[in-house]
Motif scaffolding. Structure first.
Motif, short mmCIF file in Angstrom:
data_model
loop_
_atom_site.label_atom_id
_atom_site.label_comp_id
_atom_site.label_asym_id
_atom_site.label_seq_id
_atom_site.Cartn_x
_atom_site.Cartn_y
_atom_site.Cartn_z
N ASP A 33 -12.80 -5.58 1.85
CA ASP A 33 -12.35 -4.60 0.55
C ASP A 33 -12.25 -3.74 0.55
O ASP A 33 -11.97 -2.52 -0.17
CB ASP A 33 -14.26 -3.83 0.14
N MET A 34 -11.27 -3.16 1.73
CA MET A 34 -9.88 -2.48 1.32
C MET A 34 -8.89 -2.56 0.23
O MET A 34 -8.83 -3.35 -0.10
CB MET A 34 -8.86 -2.84 2.85
N LYS A 35 -8.76 -1.27 -0.48
CA LYS A 35 -7.66 -1.74 -1.87
C LYS A 35 -6.47 -1.08 -1.42
O LYS A 35 -6.23 -0.45 -0.72
CB LYS A 35 -8.64 -0.18 -2.47
N LEU A 36 -5.94 -2.07 -1.27
CA LEU A 36 -4.26 -2.09 -1.87
C LEU A 36 -3.90 -1.43 -3.18
O LEU A 36 -2.73 -1.47 -2.67
CB LEU A 36 -4.07 -3.36 -1.27
N ASN A 37 -4.45 -0.25 -3.04
CA ASN A 37 -3.15 0.33 -4.22
C ASN A 37 -2.73 0.94 -4.02
O ASN A 37 -2.85 1.60 -2.36
CB ASN A 37 -4.54 1.21 -5.15
N CYS A 38 -1.24 1.38 -4.01
CA CYS A 38 -0.26 1.97 -4.12
C CYS A 38 -0.90 3.45 -4.38
O CYS A 38 -1.34 4.37 -4.89
CB CYS A 38 0.83 2.34 -4.71
N ASP A 56 0.24 -3.55 -9.11
CA ASP A 56 -0.71 -3.91 -9.17
C ASP A 56 -1.95 -3.53 -8.56
O ASP A 56 -1.41 -4.13 -6.83
CB ASP A 56 -1.40 -5.23 -10.12
N ASN A 57 -2.99 -2.93 -8.70
CA ASN A 57 -4.53 -2.83 -8.14
C ASN A 57 -4.68 -4.06 -7.83
O ASN A 57 -5.13 -5.56 -7.96
CB ASN A 57 -5.38 -2.46 -8.50
N ILE A 58 -5.36 -3.88 -5.85
CA ILE A 58 -5.15 -5.62 -5.17
C ILE A 58 -6.61 -5.07 -4.39
O ILE A 58 -6.64 -4.09 -3.28
CB ILE A 58 -4.73 -5.91 -5.30
N THR A 59 -7.24 -6.09 -3.53
CA THR A 59 -7.71 -5.72 -2.63
C THR A 59 -7.54 -6.59 -1.73
O THR A 59 -6.91 -7.22 -1.97
CB THR A 59 -10.06 -5.65 -2.46
N ALA A 60 -7.34 -6.32 0.06
CA ALA A 60 -6.92 -7.28 0.42
C ALA A 60 -7.60 -8.28 1.24
O ALA A 60 -7.11 -9.11 1.02
CB ALA A 60 -7.17 -6.72 2.49
N HIS A 68 0.10 -0.85 -0.14
CA HIS A 68 -0.28 0.32 -0.16
C HIS A 68 1.12 1.11 -0.35
O HIS A 68 1.07 1.89 -0.80
CB HIS A 68 -1.37 0.12 1.28
N THR A 69 1.71 1.53 0.72
CA THR A 69 3.04 2.46 0.46
C THR A 69 3.87 1.78 -0.22
O THR A 69 4.85 2.86 -0.21
CB THR A 69 3.80 2.92 2.30
N ASN A 70 3.84 1.53 -1.69
CA ASN A 70 4.75 1.37 -2.14
C ASN A 70 6.32 1.34 -2.46
O ASN A 70 7.19 2.10 -2.68
CB ASN A 70 4.51 2.67 -3.16
#
Length: 316
Positions: A277-282, A296-300, A241-243
């Motif tokens: 359902d939290m998005k872990l997108n950077c 890549d974008n992904i949910t928890a 999440h924090t890239n």
């Protein structure tokens, strides 16, 4: 660095802005460098810790057949008992030399979550086991939310950004028993080198040493905390999440010297997971020209499912 840094949550909770900022700087820098801290002045009382360890030892001393009656393979061991050697580190085939239990979230009536968490498994033989476990669960969850508030400020986002996702999240409290070693292990250790799946992990002081953390140079460092401290580390979800700003550091639990093979080891980590359902997108705040988006974008929930398959707890 010869040991993990120690920080004091009382600094963050104080009314002194300079003390609060001191804590933010210390934990933020530690998580960028080594990914681990020892934290004092958390919300767990000594009495609660002692009571929980007492209940946990009594459970693992029950007959194997009794314990196996609490195993829930149909839900990938998300609740209840997981028997010896069933879990392995990602990329390893040898099972870890441990058995464990899972306490999970008991959702508030107004939580409005999108999924149904499995119900906790009640141990009939020990009337205080579940009550004590969930008391510790709540205090660890509370401590974790304050740590995440400090990290949010370190990243440069709203202090309460993580509150909604971590409250009523899919967190797990895992009492672990590493039994005495009775024969030469076949390339197996008590817990193989791995990174945690979740946002952060809060570890109550283990009954014996063994936890080691891998430094950037590849050397292994004994993670030593005082009796009144929690060891808290970054998990893969927060690193993603924090890239990669905050580090999910590889760690392991090594076998004791042969002269101590006859001893058990108990350990109780709390894996703080967000809602699925939290998005872990950077995060945008963690992306720049020197550190472009790494994931890549992904949910928890999607990420958790992938990892549970990789470590052998659920089938594809």
């Amino acid at each position: 660095m010869t040991n993990i840094p120690s920080v004091d949550l009382a600094d963050f909770l104080s009314d002194d802005p300079s003390r609060k900022q001191k804590f933010i700087n210390e934990i933020g820098n530690a998580y960028e460098e080594i990914g681990f801290v020892a934290l004092k002045n958390h919300f767990l009382s000594d009495e609660l810790v002692d009571n929980l360890y007492g209940e946990v030892e009594k459970f693992f001393q029950l007959p194997t057949e009794t314990k196996k009656g609490y195993e829930r393979e149909e839900i990938g061991g998300q609740r209840g008992y997981v028997s010896f050697g069933k879990e392995h580190a990602k990329g390893k085939k040898e099972g870890d030399l441990k058995e464990f239990w899972h306490f999970g979230q008991e959702v508030a009536p107004d939580a409005n979550i999108e999924e149904d968490y499995p119900e906790n498994v009640i141990v009939k033989e020990l009337p205080d086991f579940n009550k004590t476990g969930m008391e510790a669960y709540r205090m660890l969850e509370k401590t974790g939310i304050y740590v995440l508030r400090a990290l949010a400020l370190h990243i440069g986002i709203d202090e309460h950004y993580f509150d909604h996702w971590a409250s009523n999240g899919n967190s797990i409290l895992r009492p672990i028993h590493y039994p005495p070693i009775t024969s030469e292990p076949d390339n197996a250790v008590r817990a193989g080198a791995h990174g945690d799946i979740n946002l952060i992990t809060l570890l109550m002081g283990a009954s014996a040493p063994g936890l080691q953390v891998q430094r950037r140079d590849g050397e292994w460092l004994d993670a030593i905390a005082q009796e009144d401290e929690l060891v808290i580390n970054v998990g893969d979800m927060l690193q993603r999440h924090t890239n990669n700003k905050l580090r999910s550091t590889i760690h392991r639990v090594v076998n004791p010297p042969r002269e101590l093979w006859h001893t058990s080891r108990y350990s109780i980590p709390f894996f703080l997971h967000p809602r699925s359902d939290m998005k872990l997108n950077c995060l945008d705040e963690c992306i720049d020209e020197n550190n472009p988006k790494q994931y890549d974008n992904i949910t928890a929930g999607e990420f958790l499912h992938q990892r549970l398959v990789e470590i052998g707890l659920i089938k594809k």
